[in-house]
Design a protein around this motif. Sequence first.
Motif, PDB file in Angstrom:
ATOM      1  N   THR A  59      34.762  59.676 164.188  1.00  7.82           N
ATOM      2  CA  THR A  59      34.827  60.941 164.685  1.00  7.82           C
ATOM      3  C   THR A  59      33.937  61.836 163.754  1.00  7.82           C
ATOM      4  N   SER A  60      33.520  61.456 162.722  1.00  5.31           N
ATOM      5  CA  SER A  60      33.071  62.505 161.793  1.00  5.31           C
ATOM      6  C   SER A  60      31.601  62.872 162.234  1.00  5.31           C
ATOM      7  N   PRO A  61      31.070  64.059 161.995  1.00  2.00           N
ATOM      8  CA  PRO A  61      29.777  64.417 162.432  1.00  2.00           C
ATOM      9  C   PRO A  61      28.730  63.737 161.739  1.00  2.00           C
ATOM     10  N   ALA A  62      29.129  62.978 160.436  1.00  3.51           N
ATOM     11  CA  ALA A  62      28.513  62.257 159.575  1.00  3.51           C
ATOM     12  C   ALA A  62      28.032  60.745 160.416  1.00  3.51           C
ATOM     13  N   PHE A  63      29.126  60.453 161.250  1.00  2.00           N
ATOM     14  CA  PHE A  63      28.815  59.151 161.813  1.00  2.00           C
ATOM     15  C   PHE A  63      27.943  59.288 163.011  1.00  2.00           C
ATOM     16  N   SER A  64      26.747  59.387 162.753  1.00  2.00           N
ATOM     17  CA  SER A  64      25.585  59.753 163.883  1.00  2.00           C
ATOM     18  C   SER A  64      24.742  58.756 164.282  1.00  2.00           C
ATOM     19  N   SER A  65      24.277  58.648 165.518  1.00  2.00           N
ATOM     20  CA  SER A  65      23.222  57.824 165.948  1.00  2.00           C
ATOM     21  C   SER A  65      21.892  58.172 165.283  1.00  2.00           C
ATOM     22  N   LYS A  66      21.887  59.281 164.831  1.00  2.00           N
ATOM     23  CA  LYS A  66      20.491  59.668 163.965  1.00  2.00           C
ATOM     24  C   LYS A  66      20.489  58.610 162.930  1.00  2.00           C
ATOM     25  N   TYR A  67      21.417  58.096 162.251  1.00  2.00           N
ATOM     26  CA  TYR A  67      21.327  57.032 161.205  1.00  2.00           C
ATOM     27  C   TYR A  67      21.948  55.838 161.554  1.00  2.00           C
ATOM     28  N   ILE A  68      22.959  55.681 162.467  1.00  5.22           N
ATOM     29  CA  ILE A  68      23.700  54.434 162.517  1.00  5.22           C
ATOM     30  C   ILE A  68      23.288  53.850 163.979  1.00  5.22           C
ATOM     31  N   LEU A  69      22.797  52.535 164.014  1.00  3.25           N
ATOM     32  CA  LEU A  69      22.485  51.895 165.288  1.00  3.25           C
ATOM     33  C   LEU A  69      23.745  51.291 166.022  1.00  3.25           C
ATOM     34  N   GLY A  70      24.433  50.642 165.049  1.00  2.00           N
ATOM     35  CA  GLY A  70      25.585  49.787 165.642  1.00  2.00           C
ATOM     36  C   GLY A  70      26.920  50.003 164.665  1.00  2.00           C
ATOM     37  N   ALA A  71      27.972  49.452 165.274  1.00  5.67           N
ATOM     38  CA  ALA A  71      29.226  49.416 164.593  1.00  5.67           C
ATOM     39  C   ALA A  71      30.157  48.151 164.984  1.00  5.67           C
ATOM     40  N   ILE A  72      30.365  47.552 163.979  1.00  9.67           N
ATOM     41  CA  ILE A  72      31.274  46.225 164.153  1.00  9.67           C
ATOM     42  C   ILE A  72      32.654  46.453 164.062  1.00  9.67           C
ATOM     43  N   LEU A  73      33.380  46.015 164.967  1.00 11.26           N
ATOM     44  CA  LEU A  73      34.792  46.302 165.133  1.00 11.26           C
ATOM     45  C   LEU A  73      35.684  45.187 164.902  1.00 11.26           C
ATOM     46  N   PHE A  74      36.881  45.298 164.507  1.00 14.32           N
ATOM     47  CA  PHE A  74      37.973  44.230 164.633  1.00 14.32           C
ATOM     48  C   PHE A  74      38.599  44.265 165.740  1.00 14.32           C
ATOM     49  N   GLU A  75      39.203  43.191 166.447  1.00 16.09           N
ATOM     50  CA  GLU A  75      39.689  43.023 167.778  1.00 16.09           C
ATOM     51  C   GLU A  75      40.713  44.173 167.948  1.00 16.09           C
ATOM     52  N   ASN A  76      41.667  44.292 166.949  1.00 16.04           N
ATOM     53  CA  ASN A  76      42.672  45.274 167.036  1.00 16.04           C
ATOM     54  C   ASN A  76      41.959  46.623 167.373  1.00 16.04           C
TER      55      ASN A  76
END
Length: 295
Positions: A59-76
Amino acid sequence: MNKEQLSRMQTGKGFIAALDQSGGSTPKALLQYGIPEDSYANDEQMFTLVHKMRTRIITSPAFSSKYILGAILFENTMDRTIDGLFTADYLWDKKGIVPFLKIDKGLAELKDGVQLMNPIPKLDRLLDKAVEKHIFGTKMRSMIKEANEKGIKAIVDQQFTLAKQIAEKGLVPIIEPEVDITSKDKEASEKILKAEIIRHLSTLPLDTLIMCKLSIPTVEGFYSDLMKDPHVIRVVALSGGYSQAEANRLLAKNQGLIASFSRALAQGLTSLQSEKDFNEILQASVQSIYEASIT
């Protein structure tokens, strides 16, 4: 398969954030974040704390699609919510970031210089759930310790057997046969590994797409030919225990290779930081990893 997400992964600029520490690695992730093991009494409390950490990052404004294409999650993490949305939906609907899911269940004992993946029970059920939760692709990790041809062949055989099963569900598999960065014969292992991957790629149906998550190679540009294969959407790199600065330095020497960092991404973040300090540190990390990924 979501075609908009596919296009973003094929052509977008940026990197993949690995937020997929599972049961065995979560205590280390929390400790790095400043939460010691005596802060929780059981797995449920532990996973609640790590979800709060991941929510703060996502939720941080730094975590932005301007820089980040994808994110890998754990099942939980996939099963939990952020601001009333399942995590994968929050990533895509609110952030424009493509969600992936870690599906492996850890590593088997060392044999023939490698550690295969443990069996994944009820894999079909997990993949069906991933589709229901709007996951784009999956990730599965195994480990290469020595340049043992028999062992590396077994690793790649296992990775591609599961990759085909995953692709049949309409998901994009990320194969992750990691080569230990401390291995004395890392370069030799990478040569065997690449030859095995190319051999398997040649047997895939024309419409089967995969991604490769690999250790940053010893020889600069070593995986450039994999990037050109029509089956390969992207080749991404794990940090493998390097510091953020070292991982970025090595990554930048490999044109077309993008990051998929975990510990290196969260480096310097702690639970006691103010929102301002937290966001500034995360922004600096995201910016530096992004720049190394687009070099």
